[in-house]
Design a protein around this motif. Structure first.
Motif, short mmCIF file in Angstrom:
data_model
loop_
_atom_site.label_atom_id
_atom_site.label_comp_id
_atom_site.label_asym_id
_atom_site.label_seq_id
_atom_site.Cartn_x
_atom_site.Cartn_y
_atom_site.Cartn_z
N GLU A 9 -0.27 12.15 -2.90
CA GLU A 9 -0.53 11.65 -4.24
C GLU A 9 -1.25 10.31 -4.25
O GLU A 9 -1.72 9.88 -5.31
CB GLU A 9 0.77 11.52 -5.02
CG GLU A 9 1.48 12.85 -5.27
CD GLU A 9 2.71 12.68 -6.13
OE1 GLU A 9 2.57 12.79 -7.36
OE2 GLU A 9 3.79 12.41 -5.56
N PHE A 10 -1.35 9.64 -3.11
CA PHE A 10 -2.04 8.35 -3.08
C PHE A 10 -2.63 8.09 -1.70
O PHE A 10 -2.21 8.70 -0.69
CB PHE A 10 -1.11 7.20 -3.49
CG PHE A 10 0.07 6.99 -2.58
CD1 PHE A 10 0.01 6.12 -1.49
CD2 PHE A 10 1.27 7.65 -2.81
CE1 PHE A 10 1.10 5.93 -0.66
CE2 PHE A 10 2.37 7.46 -2.00
CZ PHE A 10 2.29 6.60 -0.91
N ASP A 11 -3.61 7.21 -1.65
CA ASP A 11 -4.26 6.85 -0.39
C ASP A 11 -3.24 6.21 0.55
O ASP A 11 -2.47 5.32 0.13
CB ASP A 11 -5.41 5.86 -0.65
CG ASP A 11 -6.58 6.51 -1.36
OD1 ASP A 11 -6.62 7.75 -1.41
OD2 ASP A 11 -7.45 5.76 -1.86
N GLY A 12 -3.24 6.66 1.79
CA GLY A 12 -2.34 6.10 2.78
C GLY A 12 -0.98 6.76 2.82
O GLY A 12 -0.13 6.36 3.64
N GLN A 13 -0.73 7.76 2.01
CA GLN A 13 0.56 8.45 2.03
C GLN A 13 0.75 9.17 3.35
O GLN A 13 -0.17 9.82 3.87
CB GLN A 13 0.65 9.44 0.87
CG GLN A 13 1.98 10.19 0.81
CD GLN A 13 2.11 11.04 -0.45
OE1 GLN A 13 1.51 10.73 -1.47
NE2 GLN A 13 2.88 12.11 -0.38
N ASP A 49 0.82 -1.21 0.00
CA ASP A 49 0.00 0.00 0.00
C ASP A 49 0.85 1.27 0.00
O ASP A 49 0.33 2.37 0.21
CB ASP A 49 -0.94 0.01 1.21
CG ASP A 49 -1.97 -1.11 1.15
OD1 ASP A 49 -2.44 -1.40 0.04
OD2 ASP A 49 -2.29 -1.68 2.21
N ASP A 50 2.14 1.12 -0.25
CA ASP A 50 3.05 2.26 -0.27
C ASP A 50 3.51 2.52 -1.71
O ASP A 50 3.29 1.71 -2.61
CB ASP A 50 4.26 1.99 0.63
CG ASP A 50 4.91 3.27 1.14
OD1 ASP A 50 4.61 4.35 0.59
OD2 ASP A 50 5.72 3.18 2.08
N VAL A 92 -0.83 1.58 -6.27
CA VAL A 92 -1.62 2.12 -5.17
C VAL A 92 -2.74 2.97 -5.77
O VAL A 92 -2.75 3.29 -6.96
CB VAL A 92 -0.76 2.99 -4.22
CG1 VAL A 92 0.23 2.14 -3.45
CG2 VAL A 92 -0.04 4.09 -5.00
N ASP A 93 -3.72 3.32 -4.93
CA ASP A 93 -4.83 4.17 -5.37
C ASP A 93 -4.40 5.63 -5.33
O ASP A 93 -4.15 6.19 -4.26
CB ASP A 93 -6.05 3.95 -4.48
CG ASP A 93 -6.63 2.55 -4.61
OD1 ASP A 93 -6.52 1.97 -5.71
OD2 ASP A 93 -7.18 2.03 -3.61
N LYS A 94 -4.32 6.25 -6.48
CA LYS A 94 -3.80 7.62 -6.56
C LYS A 94 -4.88 8.64 -6.22
O LYS A 94 -6.09 8.38 -6.34
CB LYS A 94 -3.26 7.91 -7.97
CG LYS A 94 -4.31 7.97 -9.06
CD LYS A 94 -3.69 8.36 -10.39
CE LYS A 94 -4.73 8.40 -11.51
NZ LYS A 94 -5.29 7.06 -11.79
#
Length: 349
Positions: A330-334, A118-119, A298-300
């Motif tokens: 820039e992405f989910d979880g950043q 997820d990274d 990842v989901d951007k």
């Protein structure tokens, strides 16, 4: 009127005409002005480096470097102008550019051999560029710069991101990255960048110091990046008339390596600047993963912004700049925004 009120009024006179000029987009109208940038027979060579070491981080977009050559006026191959003409519009003062660059991307923890899925994925991008810069007077002292830049290269192990990062980390005594076995696969990389920037004449702000504003719009198309961008730059100090601000690396709109030669009796100049750019993102290969194969992804975020501030100094044939950049998530979880510095040095040989 108070001193602060007078200053606010002068700044307002800068901003409002520039915004009106930008929103009207006189796309392919004939230029009405006659003033042209001073011509210099020597090309400009520029080295641009963006790295997060300046902020004591080592993650996400962690390093980018590009060496670029901008030709003098009149040294542009006719085939290059003809290829770019449909995108440039009215021809003004034309230069062409060639360059070579590399970007590197890593997750937030480079010390583990099995990265968090997820990274940010590991990735390198090696590319060459060819482009055209068109400077056009549009009347009343206003100018536009239109740039068209085509980048061709490769994303994946052949981009040599792993080798470059390990080499640099050994020199600066940083931890050796462990997860490059999980980087994106090899894929041909194609990117077309378009940018239009408007500049209005600078206005006196305090004493002999002047200010100006330059809005810009941009478009990126390709399997590397696909996005639409818009932003602006505010400058204060001694901004040269034909300087469009320091260059930047993609995904930020490329900007300009060109800077006009200073007058013999005015060797030294400087200015401070601040700017912002927002991007509506349709594709980012470094987050979406490979186009034709399964790969880490990842989901951007669909909307990303860069906020920047810095200083430019010119001395004779040299221009040096430093930009501090904050890029939103820039992405989910950043884990928070990306912070990095951008340094460039250009010299007219």
């Amino acid at each position: 009127m108070s001193h602060s009120g007078g200053m606010l009024q002068r700044i307002t006179r800068l901003v409002l005409p520039a915004l009106a000029t930008g929103l009207s987009w006189p796309a392919l109208a004939e230029g009405t002005g006659t003033a042209q940038p001073p011509e210099d027979e020597r090309p400009v060579w520029t080295l641009t480096l963006e790295n997060d070491l300046t902020n004591n981080t080592d993650r996400y977009f962690t390093n980018g470097i590009r060496l670029n050559r901008t030709s003098p006026v009149g040294a542009v191959p006719e085939a290059v102008v003809d290829a770019a003409r449909p995108l440039i519009g009215t021809i003004g003062t034309v230069r062409w550019t060639v360059g070579l660059g590399q970007n590197m991307y890593t997750p937030s923890d480079i010390t583990v051999s099995d990265p968090d899925p997820d990274d940010q994925p590991y990735a390198g991008w090696l590319y060459g560029t060819i482009g055209v810069l068109n400077d056009l007077a549009t009347g009343d002292g206003n100018r536009t710069q239109t740039s068209v830049q085509l980048s061709l290269g490769v994303v994946g192990p052949s981009a040599l991101g792993e080798e470059a990062q390990k080499f640099v980390h050994e020199i600066v005594n940083s931890p050796e990255p462990q997860g490059w076995d999980h980087q994106l696969h090899d894929e041909p990389a194609v990117l077309l960048n378009l940018e239009r920037r408007w500049v209005v004449p600078s206005e006196p702000i305090v004493g002999d110091l002047r200010g100006d504003v330059s809005p810009h719009v941009g478009l990126a198309l390709g399997n590397v990046f696909t996005h639409a961008a818009a932003g602006f730059t505010l400058r204060f100090g001694e901004p040269p008339q034909y300087d469009y601000g320091p260059p930047r690396l993609q995904p930020h709109t490329p900007g300009s390596e060109y800077f006009a030669a200073r007058a013999p009796d005015d060797e030294f100049g400087w200015y401070l600047f601040a700017g912002a750019e927002g991007r509506a993102v349709a594709r980012n290969i470094f987050l979406d993963g490979n186009t034709f194969r399964d790969s880490p992804s990842v989901d951007k975020e669909l909307l990303v912004a860069d906020l920047s501030a810095g200083v430019v100094v010119t001395f004779g044939d040299m221009r040096v700049s430093y930009v501090q950049v904050m890029r939103t998530k820039e992405f989910d979880g950043q884990e928070g925004p990306s912070l990095f510095g951008a340094f460039s040095v250009g010299y007219r040989f």
